[in-house]
Design a protein around this motif. Structure first.
Motif, PDB file in Angstrom:
ATOM      1  N   ASN A  47     -33.311 -37.265   0.618  1.00  0.00           N
ATOM      2  CA  ASN A  47     -32.316 -37.294  -0.457  1.00  0.00           C
ATOM      3  C   ASN A  47     -31.230 -36.253  -0.162  1.00  0.00           C
ATOM      4  N   PRO A  48     -30.399 -36.492   0.840  1.00  0.00           N
ATOM      5  CA  PRO A  48     -29.407 -35.485   1.235  1.00  0.00           C
ATOM      6  C   PRO A  48     -28.285 -35.358   0.211  1.00  0.00           C
ATOM      7  N   ARG A  49     -27.616 -34.232   0.248  1.00  0.00           N
ATOM      8  CA  ARG A  49     -26.440 -34.033  -0.602  1.00  0.00           C
ATOM      9  C   ARG A  49     -25.352 -35.030  -0.221  1.00  0.00           C
ATOM     10  N   ARG A  50     -24.669 -35.560  -1.225  1.00  0.00           N
ATOM     11  CA  ARG A  50     -23.484 -36.389  -1.009  1.00  0.00           C
ATOM     12  C   ARG A  50     -22.397 -35.956  -1.994  1.00  0.00           C
ATOM     13  N   ASP A  51     -22.293 -34.638  -2.158  1.00  0.00           N
ATOM     14  CA  ASP A  51     -21.399 -34.109  -3.187  1.00  0.00           C
ATOM     15  C   ASP A  51     -20.141 -33.480  -2.619  1.00  0.00           C
ATOM     16  N   ALA A  52     -19.738 -33.861  -1.414  1.00  0.00           N
ATOM     17  CA  ALA A  52     -18.461 -33.362  -0.896  1.00  0.00           C
ATOM     18  C   ALA A  52     -17.344 -33.743  -1.853  1.00  0.00           C
ATOM     19  N   ARG A  53     -16.362 -32.862  -1.966  1.00  0.00           N
ATOM     20  CA  ARG A  53     -15.152 -33.181  -2.706  1.00  0.00           C
ATOM     21  C   ARG A  53     -14.124 -33.704  -1.704  1.00  0.00           C
TER      22      ARG A  53
ATOM     23  N   ALA B 257     -23.213 -37.912   3.610  1.00  0.00           N
ATOM     24  CA  ALA B 257     -24.187 -36.819   3.692  1.00  0.00           C
ATOM     25  C   ALA B 257     -23.786 -35.806   4.753  1.00  0.00           C
ATOM     26  N   LEU B 258     -23.371 -36.280   5.918  1.00  0.00           N
ATOM     27  CA  LEU B 258     -22.980 -35.364   6.990  1.00  0.00           C
ATOM     28  C   LEU B 258     -21.812 -34.485   6.574  1.00  0.00           C
ATOM     29  N   PHE B 259     -20.880 -35.043   5.833  1.00  0.00           N
ATOM     30  CA  PHE B 259     -19.714 -34.265   5.425  1.00  0.00           C
ATOM     31  C   PHE B 259     -19.926 -33.501   4.119  1.00  0.00           C
ATOM     32  N   SER B 260     -21.115 -33.549   3.578  1.00  0.00           N
ATOM     33  CA  SER B 260     -21.441 -32.726   2.408  1.00  0.00           C
ATOM     34  C   SER B 260     -22.155 -31.441   2.793  1.00  0.00           C
ATOM     35  N   ARG B 261     -22.440 -31.261   4.073  1.00  0.00           N
ATOM     36  CA  ARG B 261     -23.084 -30.025   4.513  1.00  0.00           C
ATOM     37  C   ARG B 261     -22.089 -28.869   4.468  1.00  0.00           C
ATOM     38  N   SER B 262     -22.581 -27.697   4.174  1.00  0.00           N
ATOM     39  CA  SER B 262     -21.764 -26.483   4.218  1.00  0.00           C
ATOM     40  C   SER B 262     -22.558 -25.417   4.956  1.00  0.00           C
ATOM     41  N   PHE B 263     -22.158 -24.159   4.808  1.00  0.00           N
ATOM     42  CA  PHE B 263     -22.867 -23.094   5.531  1.00  0.00           C
ATOM     43  C   PHE B 263     -23.767 -22.246   4.632  1.00  0.00           C
ATOM     44  N   THR B 264     -23.754 -22.506   3.350  1.00  0.00           N
ATOM     45  CA  THR B 264     -24.618 -21.776   2.423  1.00  0.00           C
ATOM     46  C   THR B 264     -25.255 -22.776   1.467  1.00  0.00           C
ATOM     47  N   PRO B 265     -26.443 -22.480   0.954  1.00  0.00           N
ATOM     48  CA  PRO B 265     -27.119 -23.429   0.063  1.00  0.00           C
ATOM     49  C   PRO B 265     -26.297 -23.805  -1.159  1.00  0.00           C
ATOM     50  N   ASP B 266     -25.517 -22.838  -1.682  1.00  0.00           N
ATOM     51  CA  ASP B 266     -24.712 -23.132  -2.869  1.00  0.00           C
ATOM     52  C   ASP B 266     -23.243 -23.366  -2.525  1.00  0.00           C
ATOM     53  N   GLY B 267     -22.956 -23.579  -1.246  1.00  0.00           N
ATOM     54  CA  GLY B 267     -21.589 -23.847  -0.828  1.00  0.00           C
ATOM     55  C   GLY B 267     -21.178 -25.281  -1.122  1.00  0.00           C
ATOM     56  N   ALA B 268     -19.897 -25.563  -0.903  1.00  0.00           N
ATOM     57  CA  ALA B 268     -19.366 -26.898  -1.157  1.00  0.00           C
ATOM     58  C   ALA B 268     -18.418 -27.283  -0.037  1.00  0.00           C
ATOM     59  N   ALA B 269     -18.433 -28.551   0.313  1.00  0.00           N
ATOM     60  CA  ALA B 269     -17.541 -29.067   1.350  1.00  0.00           C
ATOM     61  C   ALA B 269     -16.368 -29.797   0.698  1.00  0.00           C
TER      62      ALA B 269
ATOM     63  N   LYS C  16     -29.363 -28.510   8.886  1.00  0.00           N
ATOM     64  CA  LYS C  16     -29.510 -27.246   8.156  1.00  0.00           C
ATOM     65  C   LYS C  16     -28.184 -26.759   7.588  1.00  0.00           C
ATOM     66  N   ASP C  17     -27.065 -27.056   8.255  1.00  0.00           N
ATOM     67  CA  ASP C  17     -25.757 -26.630   7.763  1.00  0.00           C
ATOM     68  C   ASP C  17     -24.681 -27.420   8.501  1.00  0.00           C
TER      69      ASP C  17
END
Length: 334
Positions: free
Chosen positions: A71-77, A129-141, A12-13
């Protein structure tokens, strides 16, 4: 005692940090974290457990993999660097932007470097994917790796991902290493590993004569590794140049990473207290002026050795295209 967080809690985050991974045993260590925990910790390797007790769970990797969204996020910078070039400071400053979660040097990325590429390939997609999680839906890691993780940077950054590569010129890097007691201690311990990494990329350096040669090899090993990355959108930044215009630098970095921050907020961050503290231990004062003084003093003390180390790099680059490319980049900034 709980057997660990549920799949929903993990995904979830960013509450459950994937702090360490053991591909051989098929385990991942999850550590419970709050946004303040991430903000306060300089490093997320095992030193984090020296600060205070933390809630941790060893979880089978297969169960985390099986619970992942389709299809998890993989958009960490990403931030990669050559060590001792202000990467912790830059990661802290960018982490002050609302919605940006700055994750500094998680052990899990180091763990992967000790395994062959075919093993890493089975783990990296889920790590992304694990490191692309943040604490808000529109947040970024924003993930800052340990310096030697640069060796696998091309594998960690997804295709078309975004990464900042921080470095300094060898003229600045070598005295910077020689100015610090801890950085000098590290030189001998990693010398053999760095020489092997360079040899694997076609760079042959002669046996080191002094600490300046060891520091030159450290610079070369990380720069050459980063020069091989071609699958991502990359911006290079010389930390000494960044320090000359911190506000302007943070502005273009935020724009590059797609972080939403007003000019006023970026100015507040650039002129705030973090820029006057030692970023690895913020209880200590440390300023750009002090950095310049330390570099100048080490440059005077070790001038002959530094000059010979620079000449060594230049000579080695005659038969090593990647090293020549790295030196050309540095000379363009001189």
């Amino acid at each position: 005692m709980s057997s660990g967080p549920s799949a929903q809690e993990i995904w979830k985050d960013a509450t459950w940090l994937a702090q360490a991974v053991d591909p051989r045993a098929g385990l991942v260590r999850l550590v419970e974290m709050t946004p303040d925990d991430y903000r306060e910790a300089s490093f997320l390797d095992d030193r984090m457990f020296q600060q205070r007790p933390r809630i941790t769970h060893l979880v089978p990797w297969a169960s985390v993999l099986g619970s992942a969204p389709s299809n998890p996020r993989r958009d960490a910078r990403w931030i990669f660097h050559i060590s001792h070039v202000g990467s912790t400071l830059i990661a802290r400053l960018l982490g002050e932007i609302e919605g940006v979660l700055s994750v500094r040097e998680p052990r899990a990325l180091r763990d992967l470097t000790f395994f062959p590429a075919e093993v890493r390939a089975r783990f990296i997609p889920l790590v992304q994917a694990l490191f692309s999680r943040s604490f808000t839906p529109d947040g970024a890691a924003l993930i800052k790796a340990t310096s030697f993780v640069s060796e696998i940077a091309a594998e960690l950054i997804p295709d078309n991902g975004k990464a900042l590569f921080l470095y300094t010129t060898p003229k600045s890097f070598i005295p910077g290493i020689l100015a610090g007691e801890n950085s000098r201690k590290e030189l001998a311990g990693r010398a053999e590993q760095r020489m092997a990494r360079l040899a694997n990329r076609g760079v042959q350096l002669p046996p080191p004569r002094h600490e300046a040669d060891l520091a030159a090899a450290a610079w070369a090993s990380e720069m050459v590794a980063l020069q091989t990355v071609s699958n991502a959108e990359v911006r290079w930044a010389d930390f000494d140049t960044v320090l000359e215009d911190m506000r302007g630098s943070l502005t273009w970095m935020a724009e590059f990473f797609g972080f939403d921050a007003s000019k006023k907020r970026l100015e507040e961050i650039a002129t705030g207290p973090l820029t006057r503290r030692y970023s690895k231990a913020t209880q200590y004062e440390y300023s750009p002026e002090l950095r310049r003084e330390l570099l100048a003093e080490a440059g005077r003390t070790h001038r002959a050795d530094i000059d010979s180390a620079l000449a060594m790099l230049d000579a080695a680059s005659e038969t090593a295209p990647l090293l020549r490319k790295a030196l050309d980049r540095a000379q363009a900034e001189s």
